[in-house]
Design an enzyme around this catalytic site. Sequence first.
Site, PDB file in Angstrom:
ATOM      1  N   HIS A  49      -1.981  -5.548   1.424  1.00 49.09           N
ATOM      2  CA  HIS A  49      -3.281  -6.184   1.218  1.00 49.09           C
ATOM      3  C   HIS A  49      -3.016  -7.569   0.646  1.00 49.09           C
ATOM      4  CE1 HIS A  49      -7.349  -6.989  -0.201  1.00 49.09           C
ATOM      5  NE2 HIS A  49      -6.783  -7.429  -1.309  1.00 49.09           N
ATOM      6  N   THR A  58      -5.575  -7.776  10.212  1.00 50.13           N
ATOM      7  CA  THR A  58      -5.846  -6.454   9.617  1.00 50.13           C
ATOM      8  C   THR A  58      -5.453  -5.337  10.584  1.00 50.13           C
ATOM      9  OG1 THR A  58      -7.706  -7.391   8.403  1.00 50.13           O
ATOM     10  CG2 THR A  58      -7.668  -4.995   8.625  1.00 50.13           C
ATOM     11  N   GLU A  63      -9.349 -10.085  -8.004  1.00 45.82           N
ATOM     12  CA  GLU A  63      -8.360  -9.040  -7.701  1.00 45.82           C
ATOM     13  C   GLU A  63      -7.160  -9.110  -8.651  1.00 45.82           C
ATOM     14  OE1 GLU A  63      -9.486  -8.567  -2.974  1.00 45.82           O
ATOM     15  OE2 GLU A  63      -7.480  -9.255  -3.512  1.00 45.82           O
ATOM     16  N   LYS A 112       0.836  -1.205   0.000  1.00 50.19           N
ATOM     17  CA  LYS A 112       0.000   0.000   0.000  1.00 50.19           C
ATOM     18  C   LYS A 112       0.875   1.262   0.000  1.00 50.19           C
ATOM     19  CE  LYS A 112      -3.855  -2.323   2.305  1.00 50.19           C
ATOM     20  NZ  LYS A 112      -4.926  -2.192   3.328  1.00 50.19           N
ATOM     21  N   PHE A 162     -15.577   3.056   6.721  1.00 52.56           N
ATOM     22  CA  PHE A 162     -14.195   3.456   6.407  1.00 52.56           C
ATOM     23  C   PHE A 162     -13.912   3.521   4.902  1.00 52.56           C
ATOM     24  CE2 PHE A 162     -14.216  -1.140   7.409  1.00 52.56           C
ATOM     25  CZ  PHE A 162     -13.714  -1.670   6.223  1.00 52.56           C
ATOM     26  N   ARG A 205       2.451  -6.663   9.367  1.00 53.81           N
ATOM     27  CA  ARG A 205       1.657  -5.583   9.972  1.00 53.81           C
ATOM     28  C   ARG A 205       2.095  -5.293  11.402  1.00 53.81           C
ATOM     29  NH1 ARG A 205      -3.841  -7.838   7.156  1.00 53.81           N
ATOM     30  NH2 ARG A 205      -3.883  -6.420   5.373  1.00 53.81           N
ATOM     31  N   ARG A 255      -1.518 -14.498   4.135  1.00 57.93           N
ATOM     32  CA  ARG A 255      -2.291 -13.889   5.216  1.00 57.93           C
ATOM     33  C   ARG A 255      -1.589 -14.073   6.553  1.00 57.93           C
ATOM     34  NH1 ARG A 255      -7.049 -11.954   3.935  1.00 57.93           N
ATOM     35  NH2 ARG A 255      -8.113 -12.412   5.878  1.00 57.93           N
ATOM     36  N   TYR A 307     -12.054  -1.814  -4.089  1.00 57.08           N
ATOM     37  CA  TYR A 307     -12.610  -2.110  -2.768  1.00 57.08           C
ATOM     38  C   TYR A 307     -14.139  -2.050  -2.751  1.00 57.08           C
ATOM     39  CZ  TYR A 307      -8.153  -2.272  -0.216  1.00 57.08           C
ATOM     40  OH  TYR A 307      -6.926  -2.639   0.282  1.00 57.08           O
ATOM     41  N   ASN A 367      -2.056  -0.226   6.828  1.00 61.89           N
ATOM     42  CA  ASN A 367      -1.527  -1.497   7.337  1.00 61.89           C
ATOM     43  C   ASN A 367      -0.591  -2.191   6.330  1.00 61.89           C
ATOM     44  OD1 ASN A 367      -3.502  -2.271   5.565  1.00 61.89           O
ATOM     45  ND2 ASN A 367      -4.609  -3.618   6.976  1.00 61.89           N
TER      46      ASN A 367
HETATM   47  P1  CMP Z   1      -7.257  -4.815   3.533  1.00 61.96           P
HETATM   48  O1  CMP Z   1      -6.744  -6.161   3.866  1.00 61.96           O
HETATM   49  O2  CMP Z   1      -6.689  -4.106   2.368  1.00 61.96           O
HETATM   50  O3  CMP Z   1      -8.854  -4.889   3.372  1.00 61.96           O
HETATM   51  C1  CMP Z   1      -9.690  -3.780   3.554  1.00 61.96           C
HETATM   52  C2  CMP Z   1      -8.967  -2.637   4.206  1.00 61.96           C
HETATM   53  O4  CMP Z   1      -9.807  -1.715   4.859  1.00 61.96           O
HETATM   54  C3  CMP Z   1      -8.071  -3.154   5.319  1.00 61.96           C
HETATM   55  O5  CMP Z   1      -7.004  -3.856   4.808  1.00 61.96           O
HETATM   56  C4  CMP Z   1      -7.737  -1.868   6.030  1.00 61.96           C
HETATM   57  O6  CMP Z   1      -6.761  -1.096   5.324  1.00 61.96           O
HETATM   58  C5  CMP Z   1      -9.080  -1.168   5.936  1.00 61.96           C
HETATM   59  N1  CMP Z   1      -9.884  -1.394   7.128  1.00 61.96           N
HETATM   60  C6  CMP Z   1     -10.448  -2.526   7.555  1.00 61.96           C
HETATM   61  N2  CMP Z   1     -11.144  -2.343   8.696  1.00 61.96           N
HETATM   62  C7  CMP Z   1     -11.025  -1.039   8.969  1.00 61.96           C
HETATM   63  C8  CMP Z   1     -11.532  -0.231  10.001  1.00 61.96           C
HETATM   64  N3  CMP Z   1     -12.288  -0.740  10.982  1.00 61.96           N
HETATM   65  N4  CMP Z   1     -11.210   1.066   9.989  1.00 61.96           N
HETATM   66  C9  CMP Z   1     -10.448   1.554   8.966  1.00 61.96           C
HETATM   67  N5  CMP Z   1      -9.948   0.833   7.948  1.00 61.96           N
HETATM   68  C10 CMP Z   1     -10.225  -0.458   7.963  1.00 61.96           C
END
Ligand code: CMP
Length: 140
Positions: A116, A92, A127, A10, A58, A103, A86, A50, A113
């Site tokens: 992805h 996450t 994807e 990211k 969010f 992470r 993962r 997304y 984070n």
């Molecule tokens: P990712 O694995 O890319 O999948 C969706 C993304 O949304 C996640 O990583 C985070 O970057 C973001 N995300 C998920 N949950 C939250 C949350 N509660 N608040 C803000 N961002 C979030």
Amino acid sequence: MTEKTLSIIKPDGVSRGLIGDVISRFEKNDIRIIAMKMVHLSIEQARGFYAVHSKRPFFDSLTQFMSSGPVVAMILEGDNVIEKNRTLMGATNFKDAAEGTIRRDFATDIEKNIVHGSDAPETAAVEISFFFNELEVCNK
Ligand code: CMP
């Protein structure tokens, strides 16, 4: 079983100089990179990628962040690579991520984070085709 998954470093991972660190974790864990590109997504492209999260609170913040700078998209291939990636990424929310995960080591925020990774074979296929066409994949 040999699988493919999509990984994205990211904008926070790219701007903080973590591309090499993330890639070396993949390589050290027997994960092959079979396609890779750096792209700066538009807000519309980030919203498209997304789309499954479009109803989440969010969503606007996430898509702004994901279009705030370049990302590195990769197709990873290997045995059980969806789950393996993962595990290497960690939860996450970096606060819940296990020690030694990407992470836990680098993320600063639940949104920022670093990486992805696709969560299932069906989402991996969607994807992967979002970022890559067949000619861009080194399958041999
Ligand atoms: P990712 O694995 O890319 O999948 C969706 C993304 O949304 C996640 O990583 C985070 O970057 C973001 N995300 C998920 N949950 C939250 C949350 N509660 N608040 C803000 N961002 C979030």
